[in-house]
Design an enzyme around this catalytic site. Structure first.
Site, PDB file in Angstrom:
ATOM      1  N   SER A   8      -0.461   7.150  -9.133  1.00  0.00           N
ATOM      2  CA  SER A   8       0.584   7.994  -8.554  1.00  0.00           C
ATOM      3  C   SER A   8       1.994   7.440  -8.756  1.00  0.00           C
ATOM      4  CB  SER A   8       0.323   8.215  -7.063  1.00  0.00           C
ATOM      5  OG  SER A   8       0.598   7.035  -6.347  1.00  0.00           O
ATOM      6  N   LYS A  67       4.473   4.566  -2.367  1.00  0.00           N
ATOM      7  CA  LYS A  67       5.319   5.690  -2.788  1.00  0.00           C
ATOM      8  C   LYS A  67       6.785   5.275  -2.681  1.00  0.00           C
ATOM      9  CE  LYS A  67       2.034   8.884  -3.213  1.00  0.00           C
ATOM     10  NZ  LYS A  67       0.977   7.884  -3.351  1.00  0.00           N
TER      11      LYS A  67
END
Lengths: 140, 415
Positions: free
Chosen positions: A61, A98
């Site tokens: 990701s 993230k």
């Protein structure tokens, strides 16, 4: 005459002996007075050892932020998690890495891969940051 | 002013740092060999799980209420403790590490201690994820009592500053707290005190210290003074060196072979030597013992005392006595439950040079630094004595152990 010296090892670092052989004849080394310890990668990536943890990456990701599967992240929990930092966050009890977006009351965790969705949080209270990623160790 | 900083449910909190999904859920930590519960989160306590409850007794309850169970992982807890203590050290001019999860801090000269205490708490929580409580008072005994209040009363938000609370409220708190809660009093002396009509902390504070000294000992006298804000106990920077060092452990399952005993003892000698070398101590003798299950009728315990010709700190030299010890104590057909060594008559290097009336010499092992370097660099099992590998039938049972997140690169968090 040369004598052997044992390397002093602290933790996992090896310090090479500064003067390992005795010189009984000839000129003393002109560098002797200028000796300084060699550079150590720890001094670069770890600024606050008591708050630093290592984490291994699983998943893709964050590939556009140069974070790849198998990389080791250096996480410093004493660094302030501000807008734009790459963070380890806890969402529903699970860890995720993230980029933190926190501007004008909008709080979200943004992946660095178009195939992944943003995680939008209702407010700052919902945000649970475990630590800030300060370095990525990637083997080429 | 002195603060006592104490980690909340330390072992369980260590596990929660790396498994945040356990937040708000019942967690217990089991003792070595998964014997009994030695740490419980508030949620586990609320289910009625007692401290020290045997695992087999609470197994069903745990399954029913989805209690998360861990074997003790002292490698992880020790590493987290080091971090917490290092952070706390920087908040104070002097620190006394009192146990794996608590320390005293000298906060003399710091302004606004309640705010400062909150800052300490916030820093430890943020940097390593550990929740702590602070009790602040004029003496060590008062700091300890203050910490008790901080833990007990949520409105204090984890920091209790007796000076801010004020004398009236502090006295009130002392009047409703059992005397055996006072640090250093304990249950046995607490009972005696209660027979004398000293029931609460407040009663003890107002007792006659000289009289207490006569009835009990000077320690109780000091506690009375300390409760009145008169300093008697100093912060100790370093723990006085050990008089004896013990390394022992129960086996995961009963051991019936001499080889397994030899391997276990080799391990214990290495552990004891590690502790000795850290403190610069040398042993003149060791006691080697092995016993069967203490709770069974045919309980058997045997030991042998081995004197060394010179004082030693080398596991290599000390292990040469393992064969002799096991030959002396081992019996066929016996199910051993535990073994270990006690090293005593410990001396320091200075002792050898100074004492004219004792001709103790120290036998140094020149290979030790090399062996220690190899272990430090290539891992602690990179080089071993052959006796350590005779058998692993003695190893601990740790069915629910978490990863060594902070000390082993192969076990770090995967995210």
């Amino acid at each position: 005459m040369a004598n052997l010296e044992i390397f002093e090892i602290t933790g996992k670092r090896i310090y090479l002996p500064i003067a390992s052989s005795k010189v009984s004849a000839g000129f003393p080394s002109p560098a002797a007075a200028y000796e300084e310890p060699d550079l150590d990668i720890n001094d670069i990536v770890v600024t606050n050892p008591v708050a630093t943890f290592y984490v291994r990456v699983k998943g893709t990701s964050m590939v556009d932020a140069h974070i790849h599967e198998g990389d080791i992240l250096v996480v410093d929990r004493s660094v302030e998690p501000v807008h734009g930092k790459i963070v380890i966050a806890v969402v529903d009890g699970e860890f995720t890495v993230k980029t933190l977006y926190n501007l004008d009351g909008v709080v979200k965790l943004v992946p660095a891969n178009p195939e992944f969705q943003e995680i939008i949080l209702a407010n700052e209270q919902e945000l649970n940051i475990w630590g800030v990623v300060v370095y990525t160790i990637h083997k080429n | 002013m002195i603060a006592l900083v104490d980690c909340n449910n330390f072992f369980a909190s260590c596990e929660r740092v790396f498994q945040p999904n356990l937040e708000g859920k019942p967690v217990i930590i089991l003792s070595n060999n998964d014997g009994c519960a030695i740490a419980r989160t508030a949620e586990a306590k609320a289910l009625g799980i007692r401290m020290g409850a045997p695992y087999f007794e609470i197994k069903d309850l745990c399954r029913q209420h989805n209690v998360h169970i861990f074997s003790s992982n002292y490698t992880l807890y020790g590493g987290m403790s080091r971090r917490v203590m290092n952070i706390l050290k920087n908040f104070s001019v002097q620190q006394e590490v009192y146990s794996i999860d608590e320390c005293f801090l000298d906060l003399s000269g710091m302004p606004d201690l309640t705010t400062y205490g909150q800052r300490i708490r916030k820093t430890v929580k943020q940097w390593v994820g550990m929740p702590v409580c602070l009790g602040i008072g004029e003496t060590k005994v008062l700091a300890k009592f203050s910490n008790y209040l901080a833990k007990k009363h949520p409105f204090l938000n984890g920091v209790c500053n007796l000076a801010e609370l004020g004398e009236t409220r502090v006295n009130k708190a002392m009047q409703i707290t059992d005397v055996s809660e006072v640090w250093g009093v304990g249950r046995r002396i607490g009972k005696k005190l209660q027979l004398m009509g000293i029931n609460t902390v407040y009663d003890l504070k107002n007792s006659n210290p000289k009289q207490m000294s006569k009835i009990f000992n000077v320690n109780i006298e000091r506690i009375v003074y300390e409760l009145n804000g008169i300093k008697c106990l100093k912060l100790e920077d370093c723990v006085p060196p050990n008089k004896q060092i013990v390394s022992s452990r129960s086996f995961g399952q009963p051991v019936t072979t001499a080889d397994a005993l030899k391997s276990a003892l080799t391990y214990h000698i290495e552990q004891a030597c590690k502790k000795m070398r850290k403190q610069g101590l040398y042993a003149k003798q060791m006691i080697v013992f092995a016993n069967t299950n203490r709770f069974k009728d045919d309980y058997l315990s045997s030991s042998i005392n081995i004197e060394f010709p010179s004082a030693l700190d080398s596991f290599r030299y000390m292990s040469t006595y393992v064969d002799r010890a096991v030959n002396a104590i081992f019996e066929d057909g016996i199910k051993y439950k535990k073994c270990g060594i006690v090293v005593n008559e410990l001396i320091t290097k200075e002792f050898e040079a100074k004492d004219l009336f004792d001709n103790t010499t120290i036998k140094h092992d020149k290979l030790l630094p090399t062996l220690e370097s190899i272990k430090a660099y290539f891992g602690k099992s990179a080089i071993k004595l052959a006796t350590a590998n005779l058998s692993n039938a003695w190893q601990m049972q740790r069915g629910f152990k978490s990863n060594n997140y902070t000390t082993d690169l192969n076990e770090i968090l995967v995210i």
